[in-house]
Structure formats: structure tokens, C-alpha cells
Design an enzyme around this catalytic site. Structure first.
Site, PDB file in Angstrom:
ATOM      1  N   HIS A   1      -1.048  -4.693  19.721  1.00  0.00           N
ATOM      2  CA  HIS A   1      -0.545  -4.363  18.380  1.00  0.00           C
ATOM      3  C   HIS A   1       0.091  -2.969  18.431  1.00  0.00           C
ATOM      4  O   HIS A   1      -0.444  -2.067  19.078  1.00  0.00           O
ATOM      5  CB  HIS A   1      -1.701  -4.399  17.369  1.00  0.00           C
ATOM      6  CG  HIS A   1      -1.222  -4.235  15.959  1.00  0.00           C
ATOM      7  ND1 HIS A   1      -0.925  -2.999  15.424  1.00  0.00           N
ATOM      8  CD2 HIS A   1      -0.961  -5.133  14.976  1.00  0.00           C
ATOM      9  CE1 HIS A   1      -0.510  -3.163  14.172  1.00  0.00           C
ATOM     10  NE2 HIS A   1      -0.520  -4.454  13.883  1.00  0.00           N
TER      11      HIS A   1
ATOM     12  N   ASN B   1      -3.235  -6.771   9.006  1.00  0.00           N
ATOM     13  CA  ASN B   1      -4.077  -6.724   7.800  1.00  0.00           C
ATOM     14  C   ASN B   1      -3.999  -8.039   7.026  1.00  0.00           C
ATOM     15  O   ASN B   1      -4.986  -8.455   6.424  1.00  0.00           O
ATOM     16  CB  ASN B   1      -3.718  -5.503   6.935  1.00  0.00           C
ATOM     17  CG  ASN B   1      -2.482  -5.691   6.104  1.00  0.00           C
ATOM     18  OD1 ASN B   1      -2.550  -6.198   4.997  1.00  0.00           O
ATOM     19  ND2 ASN B   1      -1.320  -5.327   6.641  1.00  0.00           N
TER      20      ASN B   1
ATOM     21  N   CYS C   1       2.332   5.877   8.917  1.00  0.00           N
ATOM     22  CA  CYS C   1       1.497   6.095   7.731  1.00  0.00           C
ATOM     23  C   CYS C   1       0.600   7.323   7.971  1.00  0.00           C
ATOM     24  O   CYS C   1      -0.015   7.441   9.039  1.00  0.00           O
ATOM     25  CB  CYS C   1       0.623   4.876   7.470  1.00  0.00           C
ATOM     26  SG  CYS C   1      -0.527   5.168   6.105  1.00  0.00           S
TER      27      CYS C   1
ATOM     28  N   GLU D   1       0.154  -0.482  16.465  1.00  0.00           N
ATOM     29  CA  GLU D   1      -0.690   0.656  16.068  1.00  0.00           C
ATOM     30  C   GLU D   1      -1.650   1.035  17.207  1.00  0.00           C
ATOM     31  O   GLU D   1      -1.882   2.220  17.475  1.00  0.00           O
ATOM     32  CB  GLU D   1      -1.488   0.332  14.795  1.00  0.00           C
ATOM     33  CG  GLU D   1      -2.302   1.541  14.337  1.00  0.00           C
ATOM     34  CD  GLU D   1      -3.139   1.274  13.095  1.00  0.00           C
ATOM     35  OE1 GLU D   1      -2.724   0.455  12.243  1.00  0.00           O
ATOM     36  OE2 GLU D   1      -4.203   1.889  12.976  1.00  0.00           O
TER      37      GLU D   1
ATOM     38  N   SER E   1       1.368  -9.574  10.966  1.00  0.00           N
ATOM     39  CA  SER E   1       0.760  -8.526  10.144  1.00  0.00           C
ATOM     40  C   SER E   1      -0.759  -8.575  10.285  1.00  0.00           C
ATOM     41  O   SER E   1      -1.418  -9.492   9.791  1.00  0.00           O
ATOM     42  CB  SER E   1       1.171  -8.734   8.680  1.00  0.00           C
ATOM     43  OG  SER E   1       0.379  -7.915   7.845  1.00  0.00           O
TER      44      SER E   1
ATOM     45  N   CYS F   1       0.869  -1.189   0.000  1.00  0.00           N
ATOM     46  CA  CYS F   1       0.000   0.000   0.000  1.00  0.00           C
ATOM     47  C   CYS F   1       0.904   1.237   0.000  1.00  0.00           C
ATOM     48  O   CYS F   1       2.133   1.124   0.131  1.00  0.00           O
ATOM     49  CB  CYS F   1      -0.849  -0.007   1.256  1.00  0.00           C
ATOM     50  SG  CYS F   1       0.184   0.035   2.745  1.00  0.00           S
TER      51      CYS F   1
ATOM     52  N   SER G   1       1.965  -5.391   3.494  1.00  0.00           N
ATOM     53  CA  SER G   1       3.407  -5.295   3.751  1.00  0.00           C
ATOM     54  C   SER G   1       4.214  -6.365   3.013  1.00  0.00           C
ATOM     55  O   SER G   1       5.418  -6.501   3.241  1.00  0.00           O
ATOM     56  CB  SER G   1       3.649  -5.392   5.265  1.00  0.00           C
ATOM     57  OG  SER G   1       2.865  -6.440   5.815  1.00  0.00           O
TER      58      SER G   1
ATOM     59  N   THR H   1      -6.475   0.812  11.781  1.00  0.00           N
ATOM     60  CA  THR H   1      -6.703   0.949  10.329  1.00  0.00           C
ATOM     61  C   THR H   1      -6.787  -0.390   9.599  1.00  0.00           C
ATOM     62  O   THR H   1      -7.157  -0.429   8.429  1.00  0.00           O
ATOM     63  CB  THR H   1      -5.557   1.753   9.686  1.00  0.00           C
ATOM     64  OG1 THR H   1      -4.328   1.079   9.968  1.00  0.00           O
ATOM     65  CG2 THR H   1      -5.519   3.175  10.184  1.00  0.00           C
TER      66      THR H   1
END
Ligand code: 0CM
Ligand code: SF4
Length: 315
Positions: free
Chosen positions: A128, A229, A100, A130, A227, A16, A272, A169
């Protein structure tokens, strides 16, 4: 004679704009300042990417105090608590923030709600980076974490009339709809984004998986076990009707015995995972089956983020 296999290649898949930018930041920092450049946490959650940057002179650490004060440090794409850049400034370090921009946007939303006197609820996964980074934008205890619909019933708030929510996200779009609905049902006055804060890349990769999953005897997601996502893509595939969906870091992880007799396979990759690893997986299928690749495109992407100005200026 090898057996025929239709390989549905999901699009979009892989890198991304935030990952592209974060990797570029490390590469440009190495060019600008020379090695070693320190990186706090894996720049993105992919071992292949991290190993490649390590070979070029990046040193990966988990905490800022593992970095010498006289070398530049980069913060990973997932974002950091406010205390991290503050500590870097205190130590007079050069730092570049590779968070990001779509994660930074959530940080800004959380800070704005806090300034308006609202208590925050974050929908995210405990532990996590984030989630830690976003919760760390506000003082301790100001952000309550909910991970599931069940958590919503158990959350204790200061004032149900003064609440706002943000999300990680990289969540499952469908699971998050349910959690937001539960929050809005219990706290009708809660303020939040129109839907949630799931980014375009997460949404599009999940849509692409949904488009192919029910046609696939098996579906492989190229991505790392840490990861978020990428793991969500496996869950989405299973929910959408693919009984065998697995995360693989690269072709050597594929369990060929489990794939005996398949006629169709889906291939995608988390945000990623580099395209070379996807090519490697496709080549591994070509070596064992008579493969016809069919690309299935759920959305087009043309997002790009600039690197920070300090890296665009000459040394
Ligand atoms: O957040 P997640 O675990 O999915 O991170 P990643 O490094 O796999 O993907 C890109 C990002 C971000 C933020
Ligand atoms: Fe940004 Fe989304 Fe990529 Fe994460 S997955 S780096 S939030 S664009």
C-alpha cells in the site's frame, strides 16, 4: 406497489479532512500554475475524483521520473518515501506535498524513534502506498512490516529492548488492537503511540458501520477497490453481523438480484468517496423501493487542514 425499505445512512461517511485538503491542493495548483500539473499516484483512491481532476488538466503518474522537470508535481495524500521529495529537489522541480497531516505525523514519529536508536515495526498492508511511504522515511531494512497477529511471532529484531511501532492510518481498529497486543506480549519494552496511529476518520467510519450493521439485511460501502479504509468498512460490517456487505464504486455496480427481498440496507462511504456517488446510490434505491432514510450518527467531525502556504500566496 414498491416494497418498503429502511435505508440506514451512516454518519460520518465519505470525505475526511485529509482528502478534502488533497483535492483542494490539486485544484489550487491548477489555478496557480495552469495545466498540466502532475500528480504522483492517485491523489486519493477514487476513480471519479481522479477522472474529474484529469478533466481539469491534472496528469496522473506513478513515478516522479514520468514528470517533466519544468511542471509542478503533487504527492498524493498517502505520503511518499523520503527519496521522492529529495529527487524532486535534485531535479529542481516545483512540488507540493498533499500527504495528509495525520500521515506526516506518523512519519515524524518513525523518524524520532529512529534517532533515539530504536528499530521500527510498522503494522500495515504490504504494497500500500502509505506503508511504502512510511517505511521509506527510514533507511532500507530499518522498518519491519507486520500485517497480522501471526506475523508478530515470525519477526526477527536486532534488540527486543530497543523497539518501537507505528501503524498505517486506515487499518481495522479491532484487528490492530490484537496485533498491538501480540507485539506488546512478545516485546514488553516496545515503545509506541497510546493505542495506534489509526486516524479519526477511519475510526469514526468504522464506529458508524458497527452502529448499523446488525440491523441491515445488506450494507453497501461506496469506495474504490484500492481504498484501504473503504475495504476495512466492508470487513467491519461483516464482522458486526451483516451477512451481505459489498464495496461499490457507484450505483451501476449494485447487484440488484442479490438485494431482492431486503427490508433494510445500510449505506456508507470510504474517506475518498464523494457525496455525489452516495446520493446516486440512494437515488438508485429510491427508484426500486419505497425508501425511508434514517441517518445514524456515531460521531461528529469538525477537522479541517490548511493547504500548504505556497498555494495560499499569489502566483
Ligand atoms: O489509504 P487508503 O487506501 O484508505 O486511501 P484513500 O485515498 O482511499 O483514503 C484517504 C486517505 C489517505 C491517506
Ligand atoms: Fe488523513 Fe485519515 Fe483521511 Fe487518510 S483517512 S487522508 S489519514 S484523515
Amino acid at each position: 406497489m414498491t416494497n418498503p425499505l429502511t435505508l440506514y445512512l451512516a454518519a460520518p461517511r465519505g470525505f475526511c479532512a485529509g482528502v478534502d485538503r488533497a483535492i483542494k491542493i490539486v485544484e489550487m495548483a491548477l489555478e496557480k500554475w495552469g495545466a498540466p500539473v502532475y500528480v504522483r499516484h492517485e491523489i486519493v483512491h477514487n476513480k471519479f475524483v481522479v477522472d474529474g481532476l484529469r478533466d481539469k488538466g491534472a496528469v496522473f503518474v506513478e513515478e516522479l521520473d514520468e514528470c517533466p522537470p519544468d511542471r509542478p508535481v503533487i504527492f498524493s495524500a498517502h505520503g511518499v518515501p523520503k527519496a521522492v521529495p529529495a529527487a524532486a529537489r535534485q531535479r529542481e522541480m516545483i512540488y507540493v506535498d498533499a500527504t495528509c497531516p495525520l500521515v506526516s505525523k506518523v512519519h515524524i514519529e518513525a523518524a524520532r524513534h529512529h534517532e533515539n536508536g530504536l528499530q521500527m515495526i510498522m503494522i500495515g498492508h504490504a504494497g500500500h502506498p502509505e506503508t511504502i511511504g512510511t517505511m521509506g522515511q527510514l533507511p532500507d531494512g530499518e522498518v519491519l512490516l507486520v500485517e497480522t497477529v501471526d506475523d508478530v511471532a515470525g519477526v526477527t529484531v536486532r534488540d527486543p529492548g530497543k523497539l518501537a511501532f507505528v501503524t498505517q492510518t486506515t487499518l481495522s481498529v479491532d484487528d490492530t488492537i490484537d496485533i498491538v497486543a501480540a507485539l506488546r506480549a512478545r516485546f514488553p519494552a516496545i515503545v509506541g503511540p497510546h493505542k495506534e496511529d489509526i486516524c479519526y476518520a477511519t475510526t469514526n467510519r468504522q464506529e458508524a458501520v458497527k452502529a448499523i450493521a446488525s440491523d441491515c439485511d445488506a450494507l453497501l460501502v461506496v469506495g474504490a477497490p484500492n481504498s484501504s479504509n473503504s475495504k476495512r468498512l466492508v470487513e467491519v460490517a461483516r464482522k458486526a453481523g451483516c451477512t451481505y456487505a459489498q464495496l461499490v464504486q457507484r450505483a451501476t455496480d449494485i447487484d440488484w438480484r442479490a438485494l431482492e427481498g431486503i427490508r433494510t440496507v445500510g449505506v456508507t462511504a470510504g474517506a475518498s468517496a464523494p457525496e455525489v456517488l452516495i446520493d446516486e446510490v440512494i437515488d438508485a434505491f429510491r427508484a426500486r423501493f419505497d425508501v425511508t432514510v434514517q441517518m445514524v450518527e456515531a460521531a461528529q467531525e469538525n477537522v479541517e487542514f490548511k493547504v500548504p502556504r505556497v498555494l495560499r500566496e499569489p502566483a
